[in-house]
Design a protein around this motif. Sequence first.
Motif, mmCIF file in Angstrom:
data_model
loop_
_atom_site.group_PDB
_atom_site.id
_atom_site.type_symbol
_atom_site.label_atom_id
_atom_site.label_comp_id
_atom_site.label_asym_id
_atom_site.label_seq_id
_atom_site.Cartn_x
_atom_site.Cartn_y
_atom_site.Cartn_z
ATOM 1 N N TYR A 554 0.845 -1.192 0.000
ATOM 2 C CA TYR A 554 0.000 0.000 0.000
ATOM 3 C C TYR A 554 0.880 1.241 0.000
ATOM 4 O O TYR A 554 1.658 1.469 0.931
ATOM 5 C CB TYR A 554 -0.899 -0.011 1.237
ATOM 6 N N LYS A 555 0.739 2.060 -1.041
ATOM 7 C CA LYS A 555 1.531 3.276 -1.180
ATOM 8 C C LYS A 555 0.596 4.476 -1.053
ATOM 9 O O LYS A 555 -0.344 4.631 -1.838
ATOM 10 C CB LYS A 555 2.240 3.280 -2.533
ATOM 11 N N ASP A 556 0.874 5.326 -0.061
ATOM 12 C CA ASP A 556 -0.042 6.395 0.322
ATOM 13 C C ASP A 556 0.560 7.753 -0.014
ATOM 14 O O ASP A 556 1.624 8.126 0.493
ATOM 15 C CB ASP A 556 -0.335 6.296 1.822
ATOM 16 N N TRP A 560 3.228 9.925 2.111
ATOM 17 C CA TRP A 560 4.444 9.707 1.322
ATOM 18 C C TRP A 560 5.195 8.466 1.824
ATOM 19 O O TRP A 560 6.405 8.389 1.784
ATOM 20 C CB TRP A 560 5.341 10.940 1.378
ATOM 21 N N ARG A 561 4.408 7.476 2.271
ATOM 22 C CA ARG A 561 4.999 6.253 2.791
ATOM 23 C C ARG A 561 4.338 5.044 2.126
ATOM 24 O O ARG A 561 3.302 5.155 1.467
ATOM 25 C CB ARG A 561 4.830 6.157 4.308
ATOM 26 N N PHE A 611 2.015 7.403 -7.999
ATOM 27 C CA PHE A 611 0.776 7.760 -7.321
ATOM 28 C C PHE A 611 -0.276 8.128 -8.371
ATOM 29 O O PHE A 611 0.057 8.495 -9.506
ATOM 30 C CB PHE A 611 1.000 8.946 -6.382
ATOM 31 N N PRO A 612 -1.575 8.039 -8.023
ATOM 32 C CA PRO A 612 -2.599 8.509 -8.955
ATOM 33 C C PRO A 612 -2.371 9.975 -9.315
ATOM 34 O O PRO A 612 -2.047 10.800 -8.450
ATOM 35 C CB PRO A 612 -3.907 8.324 -8.174
ATOM 36 N N MET A 724 -1.458 -1.340 -4.144
ATOM 37 C CA MET A 724 -2.396 -0.217 -4.120
ATOM 38 C C MET A 724 -1.620 1.089 -4.050
ATOM 39 O O MET A 724 -0.687 1.224 -3.253
ATOM 40 C CB MET A 724 -3.329 -0.307 -2.911
ATOM 41 N N SER A 725 -2.039 2.018 -4.879
ATOM 42 C CA SER A 725 -1.488 3.372 -4.851
ATOM 43 C C SER A 725 -2.649 4.332 -4.639
ATOM 44 O O SER A 725 -3.633 4.295 -5.392
ATOM 45 C CB SER A 725 -0.763 3.670 -6.168
ATOM 46 N N THR A 726 -2.544 5.188 -3.613
ATOM 47 C CA THR A 726 -3.705 5.943 -3.155
ATOM 48 C C THR A 726 -3.405 7.428 -3.017
ATOM 49 O O THR A 726 -2.301 7.831 -2.633
ATOM 50 C CB THR A 726 -4.182 5.397 -1.792
ATOM 51 N N ASP A 727 -4.409 8.244 -3.330
ATOM 52 C CA ASP A 727 -4.377 9.685 -3.074
ATOM 53 C C ASP A 727 -5.760 10.105 -2.622
ATOM 54 O O ASP A 727 -6.757 9.394 -2.857
ATOM 55 C CB ASP A 727 -3.954 10.449 -4.324
#
Length: 732
Positions: A554-556, A560-561, A611-612, A724-727
């Motif tokens: 999971y990339k948030d 930024w982690r 990231f998105p 998962m890449s999330t914004d």
Amino acid sequence: MTHALAGCLGLAVLAVLAWMALTRPAPPEPVAQIAAASWGIRVQEHVRVLAAGPRSIATDGNAQARAYLLSELRAMGLAPAVQRATVRKSVVHHFGNIHNTIGVVHNVVVRIAGSAPDAARRPALLLATHYDSGGALRDAVRGATTTAALLETARDLRAAPPANDVVLLFADGHHVGALGAKGFAEQHPLARTIGLALKFDPIGDAGLRMVETSGAGGAALAGWMRAAPELRGSSLETVLARMLNDAPHIGPLAGLDAPALLFAGGEDKPRQLGDAMLRLARAYGDTPLARGAQAAAAYFWLPVAGPVHHPAWLAWAPALLSCLMLGFAWRRLFGADGAVEAAQGAFGVCFLLLAVRIGSWNWREEVAAAGLSGEHRLPLMVLMVAACVFVAGLYLLRRSVGATATALGALAWPTLVLLLAVYFLPGAAYVLAWPLAAALAALLVLHTRWGERQAFAPRLLVLVAGLAPAAALLPPALSDAWLLLAPHSMYLPPMLMALPMLCFAGLLPLLRIAPAVAAVLALLAALCLAAPGQAAPRDTWTPASDGLERLVYYKDMNTWRAYWLLPEQPLDDWRSQLFPGRQPTIFVEVFGRNSPRQWYAEAPREDAIAFPECYLLRHRVGKVRVGEFTIRSKNRAPHIELRMSGAKALRSRLDGLPLTSKESPWTLSLYGMEDRVLRFEIETDPGEIFAVTVQERIPGLPRHLLPPQDADAPYVREQSGMTMSTDILRFY
């Protein structure tokens, strides 16, 4: 003693009739093409290629499976085409939550020209299945056998075409809302030529069966009953299947303006599946078809006679006749002076039904667990104990109110249930309609002057004839309900269905055959104990779960982690390296408020995973709050999930087209958008602020970031897990 022996013989006849109703006819001999050894070899090769990995929509595995289908169909001399369509679907969940799904599907469609001179002007036959799968590795094998069987059916139909044109549909996007079938039914030009559709779904726990129909009357059902009578099915099963969200459904193919039949199961028996598929294709392919839905029909299976059908409205005849016979019997046998005695019989039976229901309810958890595991002995024993208690109660009730009041009181309750069923569920009313009419007719005959003057043997024959329809129809109906609903933890409907069925035992106290009844019940209980408990295991190979299929990288964007997430489970040495010194917690922002607890740990950030790309274009507040933004996936993620929080959307648009038009919670699933720039506009109440979470979901993991693994026993397969890449976009 003579009466007891005769009673045992009569009840044995009913038991044999019930057993015949539960058994299936033997399938016909396989046709020559299916019997060939090469057929099995080709199917195994198809399954091996298709089941090599997950084939979820918009993934590389999906594209590889599609390319394989096209190459195989072209090698047969056919001309398949790929229908690329953007499909939209909205589903209203509880409390008005509207979930929107938009996906780009790639259906494989091929037409086999019929042999009749006027085939081009005739309505065509559609054979449909889906070639996509779920995203987990264990889902890869599901659907592969059905797709392989349809491929080989295409080969046989190409070699010897039937009279009608045959359209083959290998649909995409089935596992995300049957988007492929919806795209074909709404957008493909061949959809307007279909005269009948046969859909084959691999899901099913009771063998290959005909599970559901849509717009199919007697003319459409005749082909199935003639070509594949061993494939059991009933209109009751169709009614029950519609109660289930995750059961096989005809779905969007019901909108073709043509009859549609759904056959489910058979993945564990590919030869039987392929043989039945080809027989059905030839039967309907050589029968003139007509577009348009047909009048609803009730259909079921009878011993000796096989599958039968009749118009659904015909159930009104025995239902009304039963009401008239019940009223006539009540008035003739009791009159005004016997109202109290009759009421005591009815309410006494009601008390017995409640007692059986409460007693069965105490076993609900055990019965539910048995249904999920395929264990049938325990439910049978619960049913037998309930039946014994109920029948014993009937004989006790007879001693206080008489045999006639007991019988009428017992048959009054299924009459009430029948009136509700024939109005609200006409397809299922046959289960009670014909048995009830026969039972009441037998009751009246036994109380006529002719019946009262007869010896024991003729009266026993009347009783057996009156209970014969119940013995033929009720056991398979209860079996179908159990096999269909129990794997979905819906054990309560079969239990409720058993209650009015028990009422037919109210005829037994009319004759003095209590010892025979006790002997037969004891024999049936012994047979239940001797019956095999658990269903035979399936032969279909399913990849074993390694416990890490749901591992998430999971990339948030907000922190930024990056993190590792895994549903709570025991930690071995390798997992302990991944999640050192942590406690599981619920990640609401990732999986939702009701999601399971997750192990989590910080992970190295992989910059190759973008990231998105989200841009806020406009945010204004007037009579409504309007937020405009764009989204693009640099990762070309096959699945993008958007979730709105903090407010309800009044209206929303995507690329200028309306998406929602009434106030509701707002969620959206996008599939196959690749790297398109998507422009959104959301309107809310001006006093509310909201945020939109954007999640890109990509199959697989950055495995090079994981701790070292044992080369002999790798913990994480190449296709396991998800990235998962999330914004989050906020509108204040």
